[in-house]
Design a protein around this motif. Structure first.
Motif, PDB file in Angstrom:
ATOM      1  N   ASP A  37       0.835  -1.197   0.000  1.00 13.14           N
ATOM      2  CA  ASP A  37       0.000   0.000   0.000  1.00 13.14           C
ATOM      3  C   ASP A  37       0.865   1.240   0.000  1.00 13.14           C
ATOM      4  OD1 ASP A  37      -2.239  -1.514   0.046  1.00 13.14           O
ATOM      5  OD2 ASP A  37      -2.645  -1.280   2.195  1.00 13.14           O
ATOM      6  N   LEU A  38       0.422   2.247  -0.765  1.00 14.22           N
ATOM      7  CA  LEU A  38       1.025   3.580  -0.731  1.00 14.22           C
ATOM      8  C   LEU A  38       0.114   4.495   0.081  1.00 14.22           C
ATOM      9  CD1 LEU A  38       2.279   4.134  -4.391  1.00 14.22           C
ATOM     10  CD2 LEU A  38       3.688   3.848  -2.370  1.00 14.22           C
ATOM     11  N   TYR A  39       0.675   5.142   1.086  1.00 14.97           N
ATOM     12  CA  TYR A  39      -0.068   6.060   1.945  1.00 14.97           C
ATOM     13  C   TYR A  39       0.299   7.487   1.546  1.00 14.97           C
ATOM     14  CZ  TYR A  39      -1.361   2.193   5.032  1.00 14.97           C
ATOM     15  OH  TYR A  39      -1.878   1.036   5.548  1.00 14.97           O
ATOM     16  N   VAL A  94      -6.059  10.285   4.692  1.00 13.75           N
ATOM     17  CA  VAL A  94      -4.843   9.637   4.213  1.00 13.75           C
ATOM     18  C   VAL A  94      -5.274   8.637   3.147  1.00 13.75           C
ATOM     19  CG1 VAL A  94      -2.843   8.247   4.826  1.00 13.75           C
ATOM     20  CG2 VAL A  94      -3.735   9.912   6.452  1.00 13.75           C
ATOM     21  N   TYR A  95      -4.874   8.894   1.899  1.00 14.46           N
ATOM     22  CA  TYR A  95      -5.299   8.055   0.778  1.00 14.46           C
ATOM     23  C   TYR A  95      -4.409   6.821   0.674  1.00 14.46           C
ATOM     24  CZ  TYR A  95      -7.597  12.447  -0.325  1.00 14.46           C
ATOM     25  OH  TYR A  95      -8.343  13.588  -0.255  1.00 14.46           O
ATOM     26  N   ARG A  96      -5.051   5.680   0.419  1.00 14.67           N
ATOM     27  CA  ARG A  96      -4.339   4.411   0.301  1.00 14.67           C
ATOM     28  C   ARG A  96      -4.513   3.858  -1.110  1.00 14.67           C
ATOM     29  NH1 ARG A  96      -5.685  -0.066   3.932  1.00 14.67           N
ATOM     30  NH2 ARG A  96      -7.866   0.462   3.516  1.00 14.67           N
ATOM     31  N   LEU A  97      -3.402   3.555  -1.744  1.00 10.66           N
ATOM     32  CA  LEU A  97      -3.393   2.985  -3.089  1.00 10.66           C
ATOM     33  C   LEU A  97      -2.687   1.636  -3.024  1.00 10.66           C
ATOM     34  CD1 LEU A  97      -3.873   3.153  -6.151  1.00 10.66           C
ATOM     35  CD2 LEU A  97      -1.722   4.414  -6.326  1.00 10.66           C
ATOM     36  N   ASN A  98      -3.430   0.569  -3.295  1.00 11.36           N
ATOM     37  CA  ASN A  98      -2.874  -0.775  -3.259  1.00 11.36           C
ATOM     38  C   ASN A  98      -2.284  -1.115  -4.624  1.00 11.36           C
ATOM     39  OD1 ASN A  98      -3.249  -3.964  -3.572  1.00 11.36           O
ATOM     40  ND2 ASN A  98      -3.001  -3.447  -1.411  1.00 11.36           N
ATOM     41  N   GLY A 119      -4.253  -2.755  -7.649  1.00  7.11           N
ATOM     42  CA  GLY A 119      -4.354  -1.685  -8.622  1.00  7.11           C
ATOM     43  C   GLY A 119      -5.556  -0.785  -8.416  1.00  7.11           C
ATOM     44  N   ARG A 120      -5.935  -0.519  -7.179  1.00  2.86           N
ATOM     45  CA  ARG A 120      -7.086   0.341  -6.914  1.00  2.86           C
ATOM     46  C   ARG A 120      -6.899   1.039  -5.564  1.00  2.86           C
ATOM     47  NH1 ARG A 120     -11.143  -1.958  -3.564  1.00  2.86           N
ATOM     48  NH2 ARG A 120     -10.613  -4.053  -2.803  1.00  2.86           N
ATOM     49  N   PHE A 121      -7.693   2.114  -5.375  1.00  4.16           N
ATOM     50  CA  PHE A 121      -7.679   2.853  -4.118  1.00  4.16           C
ATOM     51  C   PHE A 121      -8.517   2.106  -3.079  1.00  4.16           C
ATOM     52  CE2 PHE A 121      -6.412   6.326  -6.881  1.00  4.16           C
ATOM     53  CZ  PHE A 121      -5.472   6.977  -6.103  1.00  4.16           C
ATOM     54  N   LEU A 122      -8.040   2.095  -1.853  1.00  4.40           N
ATOM     55  CA  LEU A 122      -8.766   1.505  -0.734  1.00  4.40           C
ATOM     56  C   LEU A 122      -9.389   2.606   0.116  1.00  4.40           C
ATOM     57  CD1 LEU A 122      -6.148  -1.201   0.330  1.00  4.40           C
ATOM     58  CD2 LEU A 122      -8.039  -1.432  -1.279  1.00  4.40           C
ATOM     59  N   SER A 155      -1.811  17.536   6.516  1.00  2.79           N
ATOM     60  CA  SER A 155      -0.649  16.747   6.933  1.00  2.79           C
ATOM     61  C   SER A 155       0.529  17.098   6.035  1.00  2.79           C
ATOM     62  CB  SER A 155      -0.944  15.246   6.860  1.00  2.79           C
ATOM     63  OG  SER A 155      -2.066  14.923   7.657  1.00  2.79           O
ATOM     64  N   ASN A 156       1.734  17.116   6.639  1.00  5.72           N
ATOM     65  CA  ASN A 156       2.931  17.527   5.904  1.00  5.72           C
ATOM     66  C   ASN A 156       3.853  16.364   5.557  1.00  5.72           C
ATOM     67  OD1 ASN A 156       2.117  20.227   6.086  1.00  5.72           O
ATOM     68  ND2 ASN A 156       3.168  20.523   8.041  1.00  5.72           N
ATOM     69  N   VAL A 157       4.111  15.481   6.505  1.00  4.36           N
ATOM     70  CA  VAL A 157       5.073  14.390   6.294  1.00  4.36           C
ATOM     71  C   VAL A 157       4.498  13.106   6.877  1.00  4.36           C
ATOM     72  CG1 VAL A 157       7.149  15.818   6.229  1.00  4.36           C
ATOM     73  CG2 VAL A 157       6.253  15.046   8.435  1.00  4.36           C
ATOM     74  N   CYS A 158       5.100  11.987   6.470  1.00  7.99           N
ATOM     75  CA  CYS A 158       4.707  10.684   7.012  1.00  7.99           C
ATOM     76  C   CYS A 158       5.887   9.736   6.892  1.00  7.99           C
ATOM     77  CB  CYS A 158       3.477  10.127   6.290  1.00  7.99           C
ATOM     78  SG  CYS A 158       3.743   9.772   4.537  1.00  7.99           S
ATOM     79  N   ASP A 159       5.826   8.649   7.680  1.00 11.97           N
ATOM     80  CA  ASP A 159       6.881   7.636   7.646  1.00 11.97           C
ATOM     81  C   ASP A 159       6.319   6.351   8.227  1.00 11.97           C
ATOM     82  OD1 ASP A 159       9.326   6.558   7.117  1.00 11.97           O
ATOM     83  OD2 ASP A 159      10.250   7.202   8.993  1.00 11.97           O
ATOM     84  N   ILE A 160       6.919   5.222   7.853  1.00  8.70           N
ATOM     85  CA  ILE A 160       6.514   3.901   8.325  1.00  8.70           C
ATOM     86  C   ILE A 160       7.710   3.255   9.005  1.00  8.70           C
ATOM     87  CG2 ILE A 160       5.794   1.589   7.609  1.00  8.70           C
ATOM     88  CD1 ILE A 160       4.110   2.841   5.457  1.00  8.70           C
ATOM     89  N   ASN A 161       7.475   2.719  10.212  1.00  9.32           N
ATOM     90  CA  ASN A 161       8.541   2.086  10.969  1.00  9.32           C
ATOM     91  C   ASN A 161       9.012   0.828  10.246  1.00  9.32           C
ATOM     92  OD1 ASN A 161       9.771   0.304  13.162  1.00  9.32           O
ATOM     93  ND2 ASN A 161       9.435   2.208  14.264  1.00  9.32           N
TER      94      ASN A 161
END
Length: 694
Positions: free
Chosen positions: A154-156, A164-168, A172-175, A185-191
């Protein structure tokens, strides 16, 4: 190559020096290298490692072979936005691709350059494969950052929206989007360990979400934690950078220039580091070998210890910084700047050079073994007056002096010899200077004669004592001294105008300062001592210093009472004073004779007895039920049952005297009109066959 050193840390700038134009032929380039020393000594680590205008983002692939950077379009529109990929094994450019719009940020999904995602400013998300452009889609709102969740593909996307938009990428579609409490929101990160998703908002908060349950699991208020006693802010700090380190640590950068290090198990930051420039934090990187944090704003790159916050070293490039990239497992650092050339720094303390440029280790070792002394280390700069004092004015114009600006350069050995001959008693002067400094240090422990203002002397003495204590604290902590209130022109009137005299006998002052009586007595004794010393100084001018007094020793022997006891004592004294004042007022009231007062009624108004007001007061004291019963008796309230079973209450409002007069006048006017009315029953119409007018 340029070498700089801060805190005994050598920093080698590999991109320093002049760059040759691309359109020059090889023959002209070789000719320039023979003529120009700077061109000959420069190190071109990667060929054509630059952009046409400015570079905004720079990243390294996970295998370490490829370096990718994106360019920004300039205002004139001459150059299109582009991305360049450099192959470190070949030390040259791999390919270049032009894009339709500017790149906000990008991410390399694969180990090499075969899968890349670009987030563009036109709400477009563009996918590139090894051969080039692959697919393009669009998100509903303008994006500012995105992260890739590897377990679910997933792309957040975060940006100018509360969602927060999620693209799988597998389906091949938005969730379904994640609904947050933030406006933007300005920035994001995944642990990278447990894959916790974190996003920094414009309100200065960090929200943490669990991608498995799609629920928020934590909220950090970083804006409140970033404001300390020493920081000065003009607006609410927002989150501008976010980076995870391991499973538990997270660093947050604010728009006001602070970096906060958090442990995910606590809501309070472990350490707060301020850049003191007031600029937004652009990038945060972790260096695990030395436990360092590399934080950068547009002006400076700082490296500091994450446990103590102590500065390790710092770098200030010539141009503004847009992004910082630390090459994995090495001491190489690359930056994207507001200039065509991208900077490359090598810091041997951080780690070895990458394997594709291992020759840097040998080069830096040779430079450290044979340090080059600067030209000015063996020369001393002197002015014309210094030459006259040394007796060397006759050397002006000779080869021993080299004219420079407002003075001359001379050999340091000649300078030392001339100084020893001109002043053979230099050691005695040095010894006398040291003795004088020791005497001044001992004098500082005595009672100092200080001129106090005419108004608020005790307050001025208090400020002087607090200033001395603050100076001792700042010396220990090596901080800057704060300006004194006595020297500030804004508060000058408070010590000159008698209207600003503090009333220490007032009730507010005594309750707010319960221990002020004890302290004020000490200050009064100290004021008396200062006045006596001033009088002695006027009588005997030969004695510059005042004698030590035993007031301070007597002060230490007094036992100070607690805060609660002093408050009780002050309140008891205030009650006694209030009781005495009441007795005095009672005696004065008994002595004074009361005289009747007469009031004149205005013309046209009638006098009403005081019974109406008494009746109103009695009525207001009654309950609502009693008042309703009274209203029913008077006829102003009518309560009846309805067919549904409820009750219906009808009120008749009381009319004022003016309304009653107006109704009576209207009634009288109608009666007068009725008396003057003439009947028209005797009149008949011509066509109505005897029909009367109605």
């Amino acid at each position: 190559m340029q070498v700089s050193s801060l805190n005994e840390v050598k920093i080698y700038s590999l991109s320093a020096g002049r760059s040759l134009p691309e359109w020059l032929s090889d023959r002209k380039k070789r000719a320039l290298q023979k003529k120009d020393v700077d061109v000959r000594r420069r190190i071109e680590l990667i060929q054509d490692f630059e952009m046409p205008t400015v570079s905004t983002k720079i990243k390294v692939s996970r295998d370490g072979q490829y370096i990718m950077a994106v360019d920004q379009i300039i205002l004139s529109g001459t150059y299109k936005p582009r991305v360049r990929c450099y192959d470190t094994y070949q030390l040259s450019q791999k390919f270049e691709r032009c894009l339709d719009s500017e790149v906000v940020t990008f991410e390399i999904l694969s180990d090499d350059y075969s899968k890349i995602v670009f987030l563009q400013c036109g709400r477009f998300v563009e996918f590139h494969s090894q051969h080039g452009h692959y697919y393009k889609t669009r998100i509903p709102k303008f994006g500012r950052d995105f992260s890739y969740h590897y377990p679910s593909c997933d792309l957040y996307f975060v940006g100018a929206s509360s969602e927060v938009y999620r693209l799988n990428l597998e389906q091949g579609r938005f969730l379904n989007s994640l609904q947050t409490d933030a406006s933007e929101s300005n920035v994001c990160d995944i642990n990278p360990v447990h894959f916790l998703f974190a996003m920094g908002t414009a309100e200065g908060k960090v929200e943490c979400w669990d991608p498995r349950t799609r629920n928020r699991v934590g909220l950090l208020d970083c804006a409140l934690s970033s404001v300390t006693a020493d920081t000065e802010i003009d607006s609410l700090p927002s989150i501008s950078a976010l980076k995870f380190d391991g499973a538990l640590n997270m660093a947050v950068g604010t728009s006001t220039g602070q970096v906060l290090l958090y442990d995910l198990r606590s809501s309070n930051p472990l350490i707060v580091k301020d850049h003191h420039y007031g600029l937004p934090i652009k990038s945060i990187q972790f260096q695990r070998q030395l436990d360092l944090i590399i934080s950068a704003d547009s002006r400076i790159i700082k490296m500091w210890n994450k446990d103590t916050g102590k500065i390790f070293t710092s770098m200030e490039p010539e141009y503004d910084i847009n992004d910082v990239c630390l090459y994995p497992n090495s001491g190489m650092l690359m930056t994207a700047n507001e200039a065509p050339k991208m900077n490359i720094y090598y810091i041997p303390v951080l780690g070895p050079a990458p394997k594709w440029c291992s020759f840097l280790d040998n080069l830096t070792e040779e430079l450290e073994e044979n340090p080059e002394s600067t030209v000015y280390d063996d020369y001393k700069f002197v002015t014309r007056k210094d030459l006259e004092n040394l007796g060397l004015a006759h050397l002006i114009g000779s080869s021993l002096l080299r004219a420079y600006m407002h003075g001359f350069f001379m050999d340091i050995r000649l300078y030392h010899k001339a100084k020893m001959m001109a002043n053979p008693f230099a050691y005695e002067e040095y010894r006398r200077e040291k003795i004088r400094q020791k005497i001044e240090e001992t004098r500082a422990q005595r009672v100092q004669l200080k001129k106090l203002p005419k108004v608020n002397k005790e307050l001025a003495l208090k400020l002087i004592e607090e200033e001395g204590e603050e100076q001792q604290v700042t010396r220990k902590r090596k901080q800057k001294n704060l300006p004194s209130l006595l020297k500030d022109d804004r508060f000058k009137v408070m010590f000159e105008n008698p209207d600003f005299q503090v009333d220490e006998q007032s009730e507010e002052f005594r309750l707010l300062n319960p221990l002020v009586s004890k302290i004020s007595e000490k200050r009064k004794r100290k004021l008396k001592i200062l006045e006596e010393l001033e009088a002695q100084e006027q009588e005997d001018e030969e004695e510059p210093e005042g004698k030590a007094s035993d007031a301070e020793s007597s002060e230490s022997s007094d036992d100070e009472k607690g805060w609660v006891e002093e408050v009780r004592k002050q309140r008891k004294l205030l009650r006694q004073e209030e009781k005495v004042k009441r007795q005095e007022r009672f005696k004065e009231d008994q002595q004074t004779l009361l005289k009747p007062q007469f009031f004149e009624i205005k013309e046209g108004e009638e006098f009403r007895s005081f019974k109406d007001s008494a009746k109103k007061q009695k009525l207001m004291k009654k309950t609502l039920g009693d008042r309703l019963k009274l209203e029913e008796k008077l006829g102003t309230l009518n309560v009846s049952d309805t067919t549904v079973g409820s009750k219906q209450a009808t009120f008749k409002l009381k009319k004022s005297e003016q309304q009653k007069k107006q109704q009576e006048a209207e009634k009288q006017h109608r009666q007068e009109r009725k008396a003057l009315r003439r009947s028209a029953s005797h009149l008949k119409s011509k066509r109505g066959r005897g029909r009367r007018f109605h």
